[in-house]
Design an enzyme around this catalytic site. Structure first.
Site, PDB file in Angstrom:
ATOM      1  N   TRP A   1       0.804  -1.226   0.000  1.00 33.45           N
ATOM      2  CA  TRP A   1       0.000   0.000   0.000  1.00 33.45           C
ATOM      3  C   TRP A   1       0.828   1.263   0.000  1.00 33.45           C
ATOM      4  O   TRP A   1       0.304   2.349  -0.208  1.00 33.45           O
ATOM      5  CB  TRP A   1      -0.918   0.015   1.234  1.00 33.45           C
ATOM      6  CG  TRP A   1      -0.208  -0.341   2.503  1.00 33.45           C
ATOM      7  CD1 TRP A   1      -0.179  -1.569   3.098  1.00 33.45           C
ATOM      8  CD2 TRP A   1       0.626   0.504   3.297  1.00 33.45           C
ATOM      9  NE1 TRP A   1       0.625  -1.539   4.218  1.00 33.45           N
ATOM     10  CE2 TRP A   1       1.131  -0.272   4.357  1.00 33.45           C
ATOM     11  CE3 TRP A   1       1.011   1.845   3.224  1.00 33.45           C
ATOM     12  CZ2 TRP A   1       1.989   0.227   5.329  1.00 33.45           C
ATOM     13  CZ3 TRP A   1       1.866   2.356   4.183  1.00 33.45           C
ATOM     14  CH2 TRP A   1       2.346   1.551   5.217  1.00 33.45           C
ATOM     15  N   ASN A   2       2.146   1.154   0.276  1.00 30.08           N
ATOM     16  CA  ASN A   2       2.877   2.405   0.548  1.00 30.08           C
ATOM     17  C   ASN A   2       3.154   3.236  -0.701  1.00 30.08           C
ATOM     18  O   ASN A   2       3.213   4.455  -0.641  1.00 30.08           O
ATOM     19  CB  ASN A   2       4.155   2.129   1.351  1.00 30.08           C
ATOM     20  CG  ASN A   2       5.096   1.196   0.655  1.00 30.08           C
ATOM     21  OD1 ASN A   2       4.725   0.504  -0.292  1.00 30.08           O
ATOM     22  ND2 ASN A   2       6.329   1.147   1.112  1.00 30.08           N
TER      23      ASN A   2
ATOM     24  N   ARG B   1       6.487  -0.716 -11.496  1.00 32.35           N
ATOM     25  CA  ARG B   1       7.825  -1.311 -11.464  1.00 32.35           C
ATOM     26  C   ARG B   1       7.789  -2.780 -11.905  1.00 32.35           C
ATOM     27  O   ARG B   1       8.796  -3.360 -12.303  1.00 32.35           O
ATOM     28  CB  ARG B   1       8.325  -1.229 -10.013  1.00 32.35           C
ATOM     29  CG  ARG B   1       9.730  -0.803  -9.865  1.00 32.35           C
ATOM     30  CD  ARG B   1      10.012  -0.246  -8.520  1.00 32.35           C
ATOM     31  NE  ARG B   1       9.929  -1.193  -7.433  1.00 32.35           N
ATOM     32  CZ  ARG B   1      10.527  -0.984  -6.257  1.00 32.35           C
ATOM     33  NH1 ARG B   1      11.239   0.101  -6.064  1.00 32.35           N
ATOM     34  NH2 ARG B   1      10.405  -1.850  -5.287  1.00 32.35           N
TER      35      ARG B   1
ATOM     36  N   LYS C   1      -2.414  -8.077  -7.901  1.00 29.75           N
ATOM     37  CA  LYS C   1      -3.255  -8.002  -6.702  1.00 29.75           C
ATOM     38  C   LYS C   1      -2.741  -6.838  -5.860  1.00 29.75           C
ATOM     39  O   LYS C   1      -1.721  -6.934  -5.187  1.00 29.75           O
ATOM     40  CB  LYS C   1      -3.167  -9.302  -5.889  1.00 29.75           C
ATOM     41  CG  LYS C   1      -4.238  -9.351  -4.815  1.00 29.75           C
ATOM     42  CD  LYS C   1      -3.777  -9.939  -3.506  1.00 29.75           C
ATOM     43  CE  LYS C   1      -3.025  -9.017  -2.610  1.00 29.75           C
ATOM     44  NZ  LYS C   1      -3.753  -7.830  -2.101  1.00 29.75           N
ATOM     45  N   PRO C   2      -3.451  -5.693  -5.917  1.00 30.92           N
ATOM     46  CA  PRO C   2      -3.002  -4.552  -5.119  1.00 30.92           C
ATOM     47  C   PRO C   2      -3.325  -4.765  -3.644  1.00 30.92           C
ATOM     48  O   PRO C   2      -4.141  -5.615  -3.297  1.00 30.92           O
ATOM     49  CB  PRO C   2      -3.810  -3.387  -5.698  1.00 30.92           C
ATOM     50  CG  PRO C   2      -5.056  -4.014  -6.249  1.00 30.92           C
ATOM     51  CD  PRO C   2      -4.695  -5.413  -6.659  1.00 30.92           C
ATOM     52  N   ALA C   3      -2.719  -3.960  -2.779  1.00 30.67           N
ATOM     53  CA  ALA C   3      -2.997  -4.058  -1.338  1.00 30.67           C
ATOM     54  C   ALA C   3      -4.450  -3.683  -1.062  1.00 30.67           C
ATOM     55  O   ALA C   3      -5.020  -2.817  -1.739  1.00 30.67           O
ATOM     56  CB  ALA C   3      -2.056  -3.130  -0.570  1.00 30.67           C
TER      57      ALA C   3
ATOM     58  N   SER D   1       6.133  -7.353   3.000  1.00 25.91           N
ATOM     59  CA  SER D   1       6.913  -7.695   4.195  1.00 25.91           C
ATOM     60  C   SER D   1       7.654  -9.022   4.008  1.00 25.91           C
ATOM     61  O   SER D   1       7.234  -9.888   3.238  1.00 25.91           O
ATOM     62  CB  SER D   1       5.969  -7.795   5.395  1.00 25.91           C
ATOM     63  OG  SER D   1       5.013  -8.803   5.162  1.00 25.91           O
TER      64      SER D   1
ATOM     65  N   GLU E   1      10.764  -8.247  -3.307  1.00 26.30           N
ATOM     66  CA  GLU E   1      11.211  -6.944  -2.774  1.00 26.30           C
ATOM     67  C   GLU E   1      10.622  -6.839  -1.380  1.00 26.30           C
ATOM     68  O   GLU E   1       9.438  -6.550  -1.224  1.00 26.30           O
ATOM     69  CB  GLU E   1      10.721  -5.805  -3.670  1.00 26.30           C
ATOM     70  CG  GLU E   1      11.257  -5.846  -5.085  1.00 26.30           C
ATOM     71  CD  GLU E   1      12.724  -5.450  -5.178  1.00 26.30           C
ATOM     72  OE1 GLU E   1      13.274  -4.947  -4.185  1.00 26.30           O
ATOM     73  OE2 GLU E   1      13.317  -5.666  -6.243  1.00 26.30           O
ATOM     74  N   LEU E   2      11.432  -7.097  -0.365  1.00 26.24           N
ATOM     75  CA  LEU E   2      10.893  -7.301   0.988  1.00 26.24           C
ATOM     76  C   LEU E   2      11.275  -6.162   1.934  1.00 26.24           C
ATOM     77  O   LEU E   2      11.657  -5.095   1.496  1.00 26.24           O
ATOM     78  CB  LEU E   2      11.358  -8.667   1.504  1.00 26.24           C
ATOM     79  CG  LEU E   2      11.085  -9.838   0.537  1.00 26.24           C
ATOM     80  CD1 LEU E   2      11.603 -11.151   1.095  1.00 26.24           C
ATOM     81  CD2 LEU E   2       9.609  -9.936   0.202  1.00 26.24           C
TER      82      LEU E   2
ATOM     83  N   SER F   1      15.976   6.264  -4.951  1.00 30.84           N
ATOM     84  CA  SER F   1      15.204   5.530  -5.957  1.00 30.84           C
ATOM     85  C   SER F   1      15.297   6.216  -7.320  1.00 30.84           C
ATOM     86  O   SER F   1      15.169   7.437  -7.419  1.00 30.84           O
ATOM     87  CB  SER F   1      13.739   5.451  -5.540  1.00 30.84           C
ATOM     88  OG  SER F   1      13.642   4.802  -4.301  1.00 30.84           O
TER      89      SER F   1
HETATM   90  P1  NAD Z   1       2.386  -7.007   3.571  1.00 33.43           P
HETATM   91  O1  NAD Z   1       3.411  -8.049   3.334  1.00 33.43           O
HETATM   92  O2  NAD Z   1       1.506  -7.136   4.743  1.00 33.43           O
HETATM   93  O3  NAD Z   1       1.418  -6.872   2.335  1.00 33.43           O
HETATM   94  C1  NAD Z   1       1.930  -6.720   1.020  1.00 33.43           C
HETATM   95  C2  NAD Z   1       0.955  -7.353   0.055  1.00 33.43           C
HETATM   96  O4  NAD Z   1       0.879  -8.741   0.330  1.00 33.43           O
HETATM   97  C3  NAD Z   1      -0.467  -6.806   0.146  1.00 33.43           C
HETATM   98  O5  NAD Z   1      -0.988  -6.737  -1.152  1.00 33.43           O
HETATM   99  C4  NAD Z   1      -1.183  -7.875   0.954  1.00 33.43           C
HETATM  100  O6  NAD Z   1      -2.554  -7.958   0.659  1.00 33.43           O
HETATM  101  C5  NAD Z   1      -0.489  -9.119   0.471  1.00 33.43           C
HETATM  102  N1  NAD Z   1      -0.557 -10.253   1.397  1.00 33.43           N
HETATM  103  C6  NAD Z   1      -0.652 -10.230   2.743  1.00 33.43           C
HETATM  104  N2  NAD Z   1      -0.680 -11.492   3.217  1.00 33.43           N
HETATM  105  C7  NAD Z   1      -0.600 -12.313   2.145  1.00 33.43           C
HETATM  106  C8  NAD Z   1      -0.580 -13.729   1.974  1.00 33.43           C
HETATM  107  N3  NAD Z   1      -0.622 -14.559   3.021  1.00 33.43           N
HETATM  108  N4  NAD Z   1      -0.476 -14.217   0.719  1.00 33.43           N
HETATM  109  C9  NAD Z   1      -0.413 -13.402  -0.340  1.00 33.43           C
HETATM  110  N5  NAD Z   1      -0.425 -12.060  -0.250  1.00 33.43           N
HETATM  111  C10 NAD Z   1      -0.509 -11.525   0.984  1.00 33.43           C
HETATM  112  O7  NAD Z   1       3.197  -5.639   3.577  1.00 33.43           O
HETATM  113  P2  NAD Z   1       2.619  -4.178   3.694  1.00 33.43           P
HETATM  114  O8  NAD Z   1       2.356  -3.911   5.132  1.00 33.43           O
HETATM  115  O9  NAD Z   1       1.539  -3.947   2.726  1.00 33.43           O
HETATM  116  O10 NAD Z   1       3.861  -3.332   3.170  1.00 33.43           O
HETATM  117  C11 NAD Z   1       4.902  -2.987   3.997  1.00 33.43           C
HETATM  118  C12 NAD Z   1       6.086  -3.894   3.762  1.00 33.43           C
HETATM  119  O11 NAD Z   1       6.448  -3.869   2.384  1.00 33.43           O
HETATM  120  C13 NAD Z   1       7.286  -3.410   4.502  1.00 33.43           C
HETATM  121  O12 NAD Z   1       7.938  -4.489   5.099  1.00 33.43           O
HETATM  122  C14 NAD Z   1       8.148  -2.798   3.410  1.00 33.43           C
HETATM  123  O13 NAD Z   1       9.514  -2.764   3.698  1.00 33.43           O
HETATM  124  C15 NAD Z   1       7.838  -3.653   2.252  1.00 33.43           C
HETATM  125  N6  NAD Z   1       8.170  -2.970   1.001  1.00 33.43           N
HETATM  126  C16 NAD Z   1       9.272  -3.381   0.330  1.00 33.43           C
HETATM  127  C17 NAD Z   1       9.641  -2.737  -0.835  1.00 33.43           C
HETATM  128  C18 NAD Z   1      10.869  -3.165  -1.588  1.00 33.43           C
HETATM  129  O14 NAD Z   1      11.011  -2.763  -2.733  1.00 33.43           O
HETATM  130  N7  NAD Z   1      11.752  -3.959  -1.015  1.00 33.43           N
HETATM  131  C19 NAD Z   1       8.888  -1.676  -1.320  1.00 33.43           C
HETATM  132  C20 NAD Z   1       7.757  -1.287  -0.603  1.00 33.43           C
HETATM  133  C21 NAD Z   1       7.403  -1.960   0.567  1.00 33.43           C
END
Ligand code: NAD
Length: 500
Positions: free
Chosen positions: A166-167, A175, A190-192, A245, A266-267, A462
């Site tokens: 979502w950020n 990307r 699949k968006p957030a 995450s 990308e975590l 970036s």
């Molecule tokens: P999140 O992992 O909770 O959610 C990300 C996405 O995954 C969402 O679309 C969510 O719906 C989906 N998701 C959640 N549980 C799932 C599951 N069990 N199976 C499949 N999909 C699932 O993360 P967030 O809170 O939305 O975003 C923040 C995290 O993203 C932070 O850790 C941040 O560092 C990371 N992030 C990394 C990058 C990068 O380029 N490395 C960029 C942006 C954000």
């Protein structure tokens, strides 16, 4: 279908174009098979903005069916024509920049200047990869033994699932979509759940730009695990690209293993920001404000730990706190606002708990902090103030966890080796930053920092033309740069007899 509109709070708007709120499948907006929907909230008020269709397993199958029908045609479309579609989409996003920016501010909360920057950054991936689409090169060599010709060609990977956070509701999608479409692959995004609207508007833009039906689908869902499970067990899928995450990334890696899918991950990050005593202090403070407060601190590259040489630590801390004290917090669409609300109540509460725990353990508050947060929490919306704290042990959760909020934690060090040891003492390795005026130190520290990205004397790193990706538990693969398209290409070796 009759779709609900996005309701604009007083003072925001207007949105000039209609935003689709169905699932985007086969180039049109459709209801979910079971007709279910879920609300999208405005984080500045806590009120619903609108609702979107909620994809279930049967909708995943519809999207994969559509992608399968489109796959061969798109893969064999001339690279120049694929590039032209991406360029038309780029032009259209830029032409609708105000709508995209406002929409992101409404669903994610960030201040409008941050949203406007993201529109430019996010759109640029479409232009960059349009330019890369016509430069997909193979190679040919004579086998060393003279027994034949080794011909290497690149082919699109096939149907991809992209899961985005979502950020950065636009850029984290473009990307992945930019390189996938440039390579000739098809993609289901699949968006957030917090921010599906921006990606739905982008899908509409792509269809208007002439993208054939089925090449790109967008499936918002309130049941992400179920959607991923259905998609990743479908034998027609070839790849999953995830930004989010680290724990969810690990789950997806395990699921992808069953079908040996290609993966890009990308975590999470835990970026150190080092300030040496030979640095230009004013520049370091500017860089620190940018690296911490861009996007309200909700960036994977956000500086998470400020490591400052003890001889300048107090001066740096005071200067940073003075800057944070002036930050204006409010609804993202207000022209005065520099820091919007956090994306949702859970994120706000998580940040609040991390800071309160540090303060209970003896941390000193220099700006913001729990007192001001308590006032903010009595207002509607999910606000947390820009905060500077020090006196935190490197092992405290506010240091070891990714804060993902507007909180700067300052820790001192005595010498370069101690700084590097502290910086690298994390399982993450996405971004690092440091400030120093000594060129040989810059070279040494850049080499020694364990991260995929290093910012030297700058707080923003970036760039769509640069490879973005983490090492250690921050990920696998690169997005952007000339490397980004490789994530969507398979390598094939064709063995030919000797020529002549
Ligand atoms: P999140 O992992 O909770 O959610 C990300 C996405 O995954 C969402 O679309 C969510 O719906 C989906 N998701 C959640 N549980 C799932 C599951 N069990 N199976 C499949 N999909 C699932 O993360 P967030 O809170 O939305 O975003 C923040 C995290 O993203 C932070 O850790 C941040 O560092 C990371 N992030 C990394 C990058 C990068 O380029 N490395 C960029 C942006 C954000």
């Amino acid at each position: 279908m009759g779709e609900p509109e996005v309701s604009l709070p007083p003072g925001a708007g207007p949105l000039l174009c209609a935003v689709p709120t169905g699932l985007w499948i086969d180039g049109v907006s459709v209801d979910a098979v079971d007709d279910s929907r879920f609300d999208v909230l405005n984080p500045a008020t806590g009120e619903p903005l609108t609702s979107v269709a909620d994809a279930g397993p049967k909708d995943v199958v519809r999207a994969v069916d559509a992608a399968e029908r489109a796959a061969d045609g798109w893969a064999s479309t001339a690279p120049r024509e694929r590039a032209a579609v991406l360029l038309r989409a780029f032009d259209s996003v830029i032409a609708r920049a105000d709508d995209f920016a406002l929409l992101m501010t409404l669903e994610m909360g960030k201040a409008l200047p941050d949203s406007r920057n993201e529109v430019v950054y996010g759109a640029e991936f479409l232009r960059w990869f349009a330019e890369e689409a016509v430069r997909i090169n193979g190679r040919t060599t004579v086998a060393p033994a003279g027994t034949g010709e080794i011909v290497v060609v690149k082919q699109p990977v096939g149907i991809c699932l992209a899961i985005t956070p979502w950020n950065f509701p636009l850029a984290m999608g473009t990307r992945k979509i930019g390189p996938a479409l440039a390579a000739g692959a098809t993609m289901i995004v699949k968006p957030a759940e917090d921010t599906p609207l921006t990606m739905l508007l982008l899908a509409q833009v792509f269809t208007d730009a002439g993208l054939p039906p089925g090449v790109l689908s967008v499936l918002p869902t309130s049941r992400p695990a179920e959607l991923a499970d259905t998609a990743l067990t479908d034998p027609r899928m070839r790849k999953v690209s995830f930004t989010g995450s680290t724990p969810v990334g690990k789950t997806l890696l395990r699921a992808a293993a069953d079908q040996v899918l290609r993966t890009s991950m990308e975590l999470g990050g835990n970026a150190p920001f080092l300030v040496f005593d030979d640095a230009d202090l004013d520049a370091a403070v500017d860089g620190a404000v940018a690296a911490k407060l861009r996007n309200g601190g909700q960036a994977c590259t956000a500086a998470n730990r400020f490591l400052v040489q003890n001889s300048i630590r107090e001066e740096f801390t005071a200067a940073l706190a003075r800057r944070f004290d002036t930050i204006r917090t409010g609804p993202g669409w207000d022209v005065q606002t520099e820091l919007g609300p956090m994306v949702n109540a859970a994120q706000r509460d998580r940040v609040s708990t991390l800071v309160s725990r540090a303060v209970d353990d003896g941390a000193e508050v220099h700006s913001g902090g729990p007192g001001i947060a308590a006032t903010a929490s009595r207002n509607p919306g999910f606000y947390y103030p820009a905060t500077v704290i020090s006196g935190v042990a490197p092992s405290a959760p506010v240091s070891t966890d990714e804060v993902f909020g507007p909180v700067a934690t300052i820790v001192g060090f005595d010498d370069e080796q101690e700084a590097l040891d502290l910086a690298n003492a994390t399982p993450f390795g996405l971004a690092s930053y440091f400030y120093s005026a000594d060129l040989s130190r810059c070279m040494r520290v850049s080499a020694a920092l364990q991260s995929g990205i290093v910012g030297v004397n700058r707080g923003i790193v970036s760039d769509p033309a640069a490879p973005f990706g983490g090492i250690k538990q921050s990920g696998i693969g690169s997005e952007g740069g000339s490397e980004g398209i490789e994530e969507y290409l398979d390598t094939k070796y064709i063995a030919l007899p000797p020529i002549g």
